[in-house]
Design a protein around this motif. Structure first.
Motif, mmCIF file in Angstrom:
data_model
loop_
_atom_site.group_PDB
_atom_site.id
_atom_site.type_symbol
_atom_site.label_atom_id
_atom_site.label_comp_id
_atom_site.label_asym_id
_atom_site.label_seq_id
_atom_site.Cartn_x
_atom_site.Cartn_y
_atom_site.Cartn_z
ATOM 1 N N LEU A 192 0.825 -1.203 0.000
ATOM 2 C CA LEU A 192 0.000 0.000 0.000
ATOM 3 C C LEU A 192 0.860 1.256 0.000
ATOM 4 N N GLU A 193 0.374 2.290 -0.675
ATOM 5 C CA GLU A 193 1.005 3.602 -0.601
ATOM 6 C C GLU A 193 -0.081 4.661 -0.459
ATOM 7 N N ILE A 194 0.295 5.815 0.103
ATOM 8 C CA ILE A 194 -0.641 6.898 0.328
ATOM 9 C C ILE A 194 -0.549 7.895 -0.823
ATOM 10 N N VAL A 195 -1.704 8.358 -1.327
ATOM 11 C CA VAL A 195 -1.725 9.360 -2.391
ATOM 12 C C VAL A 195 -2.731 10.451 -2.050
ATOM 13 N N ASP A 196 -2.486 11.625 -2.586
ATOM 14 C CA ASP A 196 -3.431 12.735 -2.502
ATOM 15 C C ASP A 196 -4.445 12.622 -3.625
ATOM 16 N N ARG A 216 -4.859 0.435 -13.253
ATOM 17 C CA ARG A 216 -3.655 -0.157 -12.675
ATOM 18 C C ARG A 216 -3.762 -0.334 -11.160
ATOM 19 N N TYR A 217 -4.449 0.610 -10.492
ATOM 20 C CA TYR A 217 -4.504 0.614 -9.033
ATOM 21 C C TYR A 217 -5.931 0.454 -8.519
ATOM 22 N N ARG A 235 -3.514 3.177 -1.958
ATOM 23 C CA ARG A 235 -3.715 2.487 -3.219
ATOM 24 C C ARG A 235 -2.738 1.321 -3.322
ATOM 25 N N VAL A 236 -3.115 0.350 -4.141
ATOM 26 C CA VAL A 236 -2.313 -0.838 -4.337
ATOM 27 C C VAL A 236 -2.454 -1.276 -5.794
ATOM 28 N N VAL A 237 -1.391 -1.791 -6.370
ATOM 29 C CA VAL A 237 -1.466 -2.320 -7.729
ATOM 30 C C VAL A 237 -2.490 -3.463 -7.749
ATOM 31 N N VAL A 238 -3.364 -3.447 -8.733
ATOM 32 C CA VAL A 238 -4.456 -4.415 -8.800
ATOM 33 C C VAL A 238 -3.951 -5.851 -8.711
ATOM 34 N N ILE A 267 -5.095 -8.760 -5.979
ATOM 35 C CA ILE A 267 -5.651 -10.050 -6.383
ATOM 36 C C ILE A 267 -4.825 -11.191 -5.792
ATOM 37 N N ASP A 268 -3.508 -11.049 -5.792
ATOM 38 C CA ASP A 268 -2.634 -12.069 -5.201
ATOM 39 C C ASP A 268 -2.927 -12.255 -3.722
ATOM 40 N N VAL A 269 -3.108 -11.126 -3.009
ATOM 41 C CA VAL A 269 -3.412 -11.200 -1.574
ATOM 42 C C VAL A 269 -4.749 -11.901 -1.366
ATOM 43 N N GLY A 270 -5.729 -11.608 -2.221
ATOM 44 C CA GLY A 270 -7.033 -12.250 -2.109
ATOM 45 C C GLY A 270 -6.942 -13.762 -2.294
ATOM 46 N N ARG A 271 -6.101 -14.194 -3.211
ATOM 47 C CA ARG A 271 -5.931 -15.631 -3.431
ATOM 48 C C ARG A 271 -5.245 -16.296 -2.254
#
Length: 246
Positions: free
Chosen positions: A31-35, A50-51, A108-111, A115-119
């Motif tokens: 995860l990263e923080i964005v404005d 992408r995110y 935000r996180v790369v999609v 998906i990998d974490v969900g699996r």
């Protein structure tokens, strides 16, 4: 959008906060923080996704683009959920236009990583599915609302749902924003909000609408406001708003 320098805790997003500690621990490094600045375009219709975003205090709308260039709201996202996953599961193309209506921050996180974490973490996957069901219920209710309910009732619903996501009565809402979300002319919104102010329900300022009488505003709103809240509280208890208000 560039990463934000201020490290806002990821768990300000209530969906992330609902993850089990072990599941969140697997996701957190990605995860990263964005404005998310007000009026910022996160994704346009058909754009590659992408995110996945998890808003903290920002509010982002998903609108469909009409042939004449107008827009109509399909869904709204705040700290209760996420956006950029469902449409990315198949085509990776955005369903519509995602625009920030209330500025704030998001994780935000790369999609692919999500998906990998969900699996890997079935409980995290179940939580994502629960949110997807709640989102579908919100979207379908919004479609029905746009079709049959008055501008006044829909405007009250939009003000209330914004209040639920920011936890304050002074809301950074302009007539232009409300007109875009409701799919009506700005002059129509001005007439509606003027009537709500005369009734003692809100107070208007420059770029701010302050709720004066929440109970009265709920009475003026359509049934859709409560139905959407109940869907989230049933599927994702505690993520949408305070339980005592539900």
């Amino acid at each position: 959008m560039p990463p934000c320098s201020d490290a806002v805790p990821h768990r300000k997003n209530r969906l992330l906060a609902a993850l089990e500690p072990e599941d969140f621990g697997v996701l957190e490094p990605h995860l990263e923080i964005v404005d998310l600045p007000k009026g910022g375009l996160v994704y346009d219709a058909g754009e590659f996704i992408r995110y996945t975003y998890f808003p903290h205090n920002a509010i982002v709308s998903l609108s469909t683009i009409l042939k004449d260039g107008g827009t109509v709201e399909m869904a709204l996202f705040g700290r209760e959920g996420m956006f950029g996953l469902v449409s990315a599961l198949m085509t990776r193309q955005s369903f519509g236009r995602y625009v920030t209506q209330v500025a704030g921050t998001a994780s935000r996180v790369v999609v692919d990583r999500l998906i990998d974490v969900g699996r890997e973490r079935p409980r995290a996957l179940e939580l994502m599915f629960r949110f997807t069901e709640a989102l579908l219920a919100q979207t379908l209710q919004t479609v029905a609302c746009n079709a049959v309910h008055s501008v006044e009732a829909r405007c009250c619903r939009w003000i209330l749902t914004t209040r639920d996501r920011v936890d304050r009565d002074a809301l950074p809402l302009t007539h232009e924003t409300l007109a875009e979300m409701l799919g009506v002319q700005r002059s129509t919104v001005s007439s509606v909000t003027r009537a709500l102010q005369t009734a003692g329900l809100i107070q208007q300022g420059r770029g701010v609408i302050t709720i004066i009488n929440r109970a009265g505003l709920e009475q003026m709103s359509c049934e859709c406001y409560r139905r959407i809240r109940r869907s989230f509280e049933r599927l994702l208890p505690g993520t949408y708003g305070l339980a005592e208000q539900a």
